[in-house]
Motif scaffolding. Structure first.
Motif, PDB file in Angstrom:
ATOM      1  N   ARG A 189       0.848  -1.214   0.000  1.00 58.33           N
ATOM      2  CA  ARG A 189       0.000   0.000   0.000  1.00 58.33           C
ATOM      3  C   ARG A 189       0.875   1.252   0.000  1.00 58.33           C
ATOM      4  O   ARG A 189       0.613   2.235  -0.674  1.00 58.33           O
ATOM      5  CB  ARG A 189      -0.893   0.028   1.255  1.00 58.33           C
ATOM      6  CG  ARG A 189      -2.071  -0.910   1.217  1.00 58.33           C
ATOM      7  CD  ARG A 189      -3.138  -0.481   2.239  1.00 58.33           C
ATOM      8  NE  ARG A 189      -2.608  -0.221   3.559  1.00 58.33           N
ATOM      9  CZ  ARG A 189      -2.525  -1.119   4.551  1.00 58.33           C
ATOM     10  NH1 ARG A 189      -2.953  -2.340   4.370  1.00 58.33           N
ATOM     11  NH2 ARG A 189      -2.025  -0.785   5.725  1.00 58.33           N
ATOM     12  N   TYR A 238      -4.728   1.904  -6.919  1.00 53.57           N
ATOM     13  CA  TYR A 238      -5.734   0.977  -6.390  1.00 53.57           C
ATOM     14  C   TYR A 238      -5.076  -0.307  -5.876  1.00 53.57           C
ATOM     15  O   TYR A 238      -4.039  -0.743  -6.405  1.00 53.57           O
ATOM     16  CB  TYR A 238      -6.725   0.581  -7.482  1.00 53.57           C
ATOM     17  CG  TYR A 238      -7.654   1.681  -7.905  1.00 53.57           C
ATOM     18  CD1 TYR A 238      -8.944   1.785  -7.380  1.00 53.57           C
ATOM     19  CD2 TYR A 238      -7.240   2.637  -8.838  1.00 53.57           C
ATOM     20  CE1 TYR A 238      -9.802   2.802  -7.779  1.00 53.57           C
ATOM     21  CE2 TYR A 238      -8.090   3.658  -9.236  1.00 53.57           C
ATOM     22  CZ  TYR A 238      -9.368   3.725  -8.704  1.00 53.57           C
ATOM     23  OH  TYR A 238     -10.212   4.736  -9.103  1.00 53.57           O
ATOM     24  N   GLU A 262     -11.185  -6.350   4.873  1.00 50.16           N
ATOM     25  CA  GLU A 262     -11.288  -4.885   4.712  1.00 50.16           C
ATOM     26  C   GLU A 262     -10.110  -4.165   5.338  1.00 50.16           C
ATOM     27  O   GLU A 262      -9.622  -3.160   4.810  1.00 50.16           O
ATOM     28  CB  GLU A 262     -12.583  -4.387   5.374  1.00 50.16           C
ATOM     29  CG  GLU A 262     -13.722  -4.335   4.392  1.00 50.16           C
ATOM     30  CD  GLU A 262     -14.922  -3.572   4.957  1.00 50.16           C
ATOM     31  OE1 GLU A 262     -16.001  -4.155   4.901  1.00 50.16           O
ATOM     32  OE2 GLU A 262     -14.759  -2.433   5.446  1.00 50.16           O
ATOM     33  N   PHE A 273      -7.057  -3.048   3.392  1.00 50.69           N
ATOM     34  CA  PHE A 273      -7.066  -1.877   2.510  1.00 50.69           C
ATOM     35  C   PHE A 273      -6.609  -0.609   3.235  1.00 50.69           C
ATOM     36  O   PHE A 273      -6.523   0.458   2.621  1.00 50.69           O
ATOM     37  CB  PHE A 273      -8.471  -1.683   1.921  1.00 50.69           C
ATOM     38  CG  PHE A 273      -8.860  -2.748   0.934  1.00 50.69           C
ATOM     39  CD1 PHE A 273      -8.378  -2.723  -0.369  1.00 50.69           C
ATOM     40  CD2 PHE A 273      -9.701  -3.791   1.295  1.00 50.69           C
ATOM     41  CE1 PHE A 273      -8.724  -3.708  -1.280  1.00 50.69           C
ATOM     42  CE2 PHE A 273     -10.061  -4.782   0.392  1.00 50.69           C
ATOM     43  CZ  PHE A 273      -9.570  -4.740  -0.902  1.00 50.69           C
ATOM     44  N   PHE A 329      -7.331   3.249   2.444  1.00 49.57           N
ATOM     45  CA  PHE A 329      -7.813   3.387   1.065  1.00 49.57           C
ATOM     46  C   PHE A 329      -9.354   3.403   1.091  1.00 49.57           C
ATOM     47  O   PHE A 329      -9.971   2.838   1.992  1.00 49.57           O
ATOM     48  CB  PHE A 329      -7.362   2.206   0.186  1.00 49.57           C
ATOM     49  CG  PHE A 329      -5.891   2.200  -0.161  1.00 49.57           C
ATOM     50  CD1 PHE A 329      -4.954   2.893   0.592  1.00 49.57           C
ATOM     51  CD2 PHE A 329      -5.444   1.481  -1.270  1.00 49.57           C
ATOM     52  CE1 PHE A 329      -3.598   2.875   0.261  1.00 49.57           C
ATOM     53  CE2 PHE A 329      -4.094   1.450  -1.619  1.00 49.57           C
ATOM     54  CZ  PHE A 329      -3.171   2.149  -0.846  1.00 49.57           C
ATOM     55  N   GLU A 330      -9.943   3.996   0.055  1.00 46.43           N
ATOM     56  CA  GLU A 330     -11.412   4.081   0.003  1.00 46.43           C
ATOM     57  C   GLU A 330     -11.968   2.991  -0.917  1.00 46.43           C
ATOM     58  O   GLU A 330     -11.656   2.971  -2.118  1.00 46.43           O
ATOM     59  CB  GLU A 330     -11.820   5.460  -0.526  1.00 46.43           C
ATOM     60  CG  GLU A 330     -13.298   5.725  -0.430  1.00 46.43           C
ATOM     61  CD  GLU A 330     -13.608   7.150  -0.876  1.00 46.43           C
ATOM     62  OE1 GLU A 330     -13.315   8.098  -0.131  1.00 46.43           O
ATOM     63  OE2 GLU A 330     -14.119   7.283  -1.997  1.00 46.43           O
ATOM     64  N   LEU A 331     -12.760   2.096  -0.352  1.00 43.32           N
ATOM     65  CA  LEU A 331     -13.321   1.007  -1.155  1.00 43.32           C
ATOM     66  C   LEU A 331     -14.261   1.554  -2.212  1.00 43.32           C
ATOM     67  O   LEU A 331     -15.101   2.412  -1.919  1.00 43.32           O
ATOM     68  CB  LEU A 331     -14.092   0.037  -0.250  1.00 43.32           C
ATOM     69  CG  LEU A 331     -13.218  -0.930   0.551  1.00 43.32           C
ATOM     70  CD1 LEU A 331     -14.001  -1.509   1.726  1.00 43.32           C
ATOM     71  CD2 LEU A 331     -12.697  -2.056  -0.347  1.00 43.32           C
ATOM     72  N   VAL A 332     -14.118   1.078  -3.439  1.00 46.91           N
ATOM     73  CA  VAL A 332     -15.089   1.450  -4.471  1.00 46.91           C
ATOM     74  C   VAL A 332     -16.307   0.550  -4.292  1.00 46.91           C
ATOM     75  O   VAL A 332     -16.217  -0.525  -3.685  1.00 46.91           O
ATOM     76  CB  VAL A 332     -14.502   1.317  -5.909  1.00 46.91           C
ATOM     77  CG1 VAL A 332     -13.231   2.145  -6.049  1.00 46.91           C
ATOM     78  CG2 VAL A 332     -14.230  -0.140  -6.285  1.00 46.91           C
ATOM     79  N   GLY A 359     -17.863  -2.400  -2.284  1.00 45.09           N
ATOM     80  CA  GLY A 359     -17.109  -2.753  -1.086  1.00 45.09           C
ATOM     81  C   GLY A 359     -16.575  -4.174  -1.153  1.00 45.09           C
ATOM     82  O   GLY A 359     -16.361  -4.717  -2.238  1.00 45.09           O
ATOM     83  N   GLY A 387     -12.619  -7.109  -3.237  1.00 42.74           N
ATOM     84  CA  GLY A 387     -12.764  -5.671  -3.035  1.00 42.74           C
ATOM     85  C   GLY A 387     -11.662  -4.922  -3.770  1.00 42.74           C
ATOM     86  O   GLY A 387     -10.572  -5.467  -4.001  1.00 42.74           O
ATOM     87  N   ALA A 391      -9.919  -0.907  -3.738  1.00 38.67           N
ATOM     88  CA  ALA A 391      -9.940   0.370  -3.029  1.00 38.67           C
ATOM     89  C   ALA A 391      -8.924   1.333  -3.627  1.00 38.67           C
ATOM     90  O   ALA A 391      -7.885   0.927  -4.156  1.00 38.67           O
ATOM     91  CB  ALA A 391      -9.647   0.147  -1.546  1.00 38.67           C
ATOM     92  N   LYS A 427      -6.401   4.652  -3.312  1.00 43.07           N
ATOM     93  CA  LYS A 427      -5.557   5.450  -2.415  1.00 43.07           C
ATOM     94  C   LYS A 427      -5.816   6.922  -2.749  1.00 43.07           C
ATOM     95  O   LYS A 427      -5.486   7.382  -3.847  1.00 43.07           O
ATOM     96  CB  LYS A 427      -4.083   5.108  -2.607  1.00 43.07           C
ATOM     97  CG  LYS A 427      -3.166   5.864  -1.651  1.00 43.07           C
ATOM     98  CD  LYS A 427      -1.777   5.267  -1.642  1.00 43.07           C
ATOM     99  CE  LYS A 427      -0.873   5.893  -0.610  1.00 43.07           C
ATOM    100  NZ  LYS A 427       0.415   5.198  -0.480  1.00 43.07           N
TER     101      LYS A 427
END
Ligand code: SAM
Length: 273
Positions: free
Chosen positions: A182, A190, A227, A230, A233-236, A239, A267, A269, A271
């Motif tokens: 990450r 992503y 989860e 991740f 990071f924001e999950l698209v 989820g 999932g 996500a 950045k």
């Protein structure tokens, strides 16, 4: 493809046909031809104990395709580091990504030396794609590998994929290893993960146990544990969900998932910063 260790020696010294490997057993589940009797025996044994296991492997490949299509298309990603990429099969990451964007670059990494020997043949004429043998649990080695530094510019958005791979990272290593991947990503990048899940169904932990006993690693994680990988990071949307429910091509009724469709979750996500 920079690793020439296997150029002249067949079989490569690392290949032991009598011992199943993850990549070959998975290939056997998918109905591929790059596997040996020991791999097929393990796949058959696991299928006898785990209803829908083959179907789950197929679902995992399908979500890989949908995920890469999303990343290369809507998300505009043109660099992919596919960790634990597996033996070449139909619709590999580079084929899916390059169908959307012919300039997309893909680096495949797998611990199984057979992936390199087969990948080489497939990729010989594709300058935007590379494959090497490496252990995902050594992020500094992977990220410093000449194929990665040559092909992937981590100052720009990229995608790192741990598809069908997270469950081979033990509880001792999973957090720092995934965090290291990450960390290297630039904003706009992503992380794409699919994993064996534990939602309380006995088959999930049973599959983890069979995998651990025969292939050394195998860990089913709760959706919350998946989860967590991740980070911030924001999950698209949608989820972390069962793989069949991650942006399916045709609508899928969540209440009618088969046992095989309840073995894995997926999932992706972003950045953000
Ligand atoms: N990503 C592909 C897919 O989803 O279709 C293949 C998934 S297959 C179930 C898991 C792959 O991870 C195998 O090819 C296996 O060799 C590889 N693998 C397992 N542990 C690994 C490790 N520590 N480092 C690199 N590859 C690993």
């Amino acid at each position: 493809m920079s690793d020439d260790r296997y150029e002249t020696v067949w079989p490569p010294p690392e290949l032991d046909f009598n011992k199943p490997t993850i990549a070959r057993a998975y290939d056997a589940l998918l109905g591929g031809k790059d596997n040996f009797a020991a791999d097929r025996a393990l796949a058959d044994y696991a299928c006898q104990h785990i209803p829908g296991l083959k179907e789950s492997a197929v679902e995992n490949r399908k979500v890989l395709v949908r995920g890469v299509r999303f990343l290369a298309g809507e998300a505009g990603i043109d660099q992919f580091l596919d960790l634990g990429s597996g033996l070449p099969t139909v619709q590999n990451t580079h084929e899916v990504a390059q169908a959307v964007n012919p300039d997309a670059r893909v680096v495949y990494v797998d611990i199984d030396p057979m992936v390199l020997t087969h990948g080489r043949a497939l990729l010989a004429k594709n300058p935007n794609t590379s494959v090497f043998t490496g252990d995902v649990r050594e992020p500094e080695v992977i990220l410093g590998h000449p194929d990665v530094t040559r092909m992937i510019d981590f100052d720009r958005p990229a995608a790192i994929m741990l598809v069908g791979m997270l469950h081979y990272l033990s509880p001792e290593v999973v957090d720092p290893v995934v965090a290291a991947y990450r960390e290297v990503l630039a904003p706009g990048s992503y992380l794409f993960i699919t994993s064996l899940v534990d939602t309380g169904l006995p088959a999930q932990q049973e599959l983890a146990r069979i995998t651990r006993e025969n292939l050394e690693e195998g860990w089913a994680r709760t959706p919350a544990e998946i989860e967590r990988q991740f980070g911030d990071f924001e999950l698209v949307e949608p989820g972390v969900v069962y793989t069949a429910l991650w942006r399916p091509d045709e609508p899928v009724d969540p209440d009618s998932l088969t046992p095989g469709e309840q073995l894995g979750m997926a999932g992706i996500a972003l950045k953000k910063s």
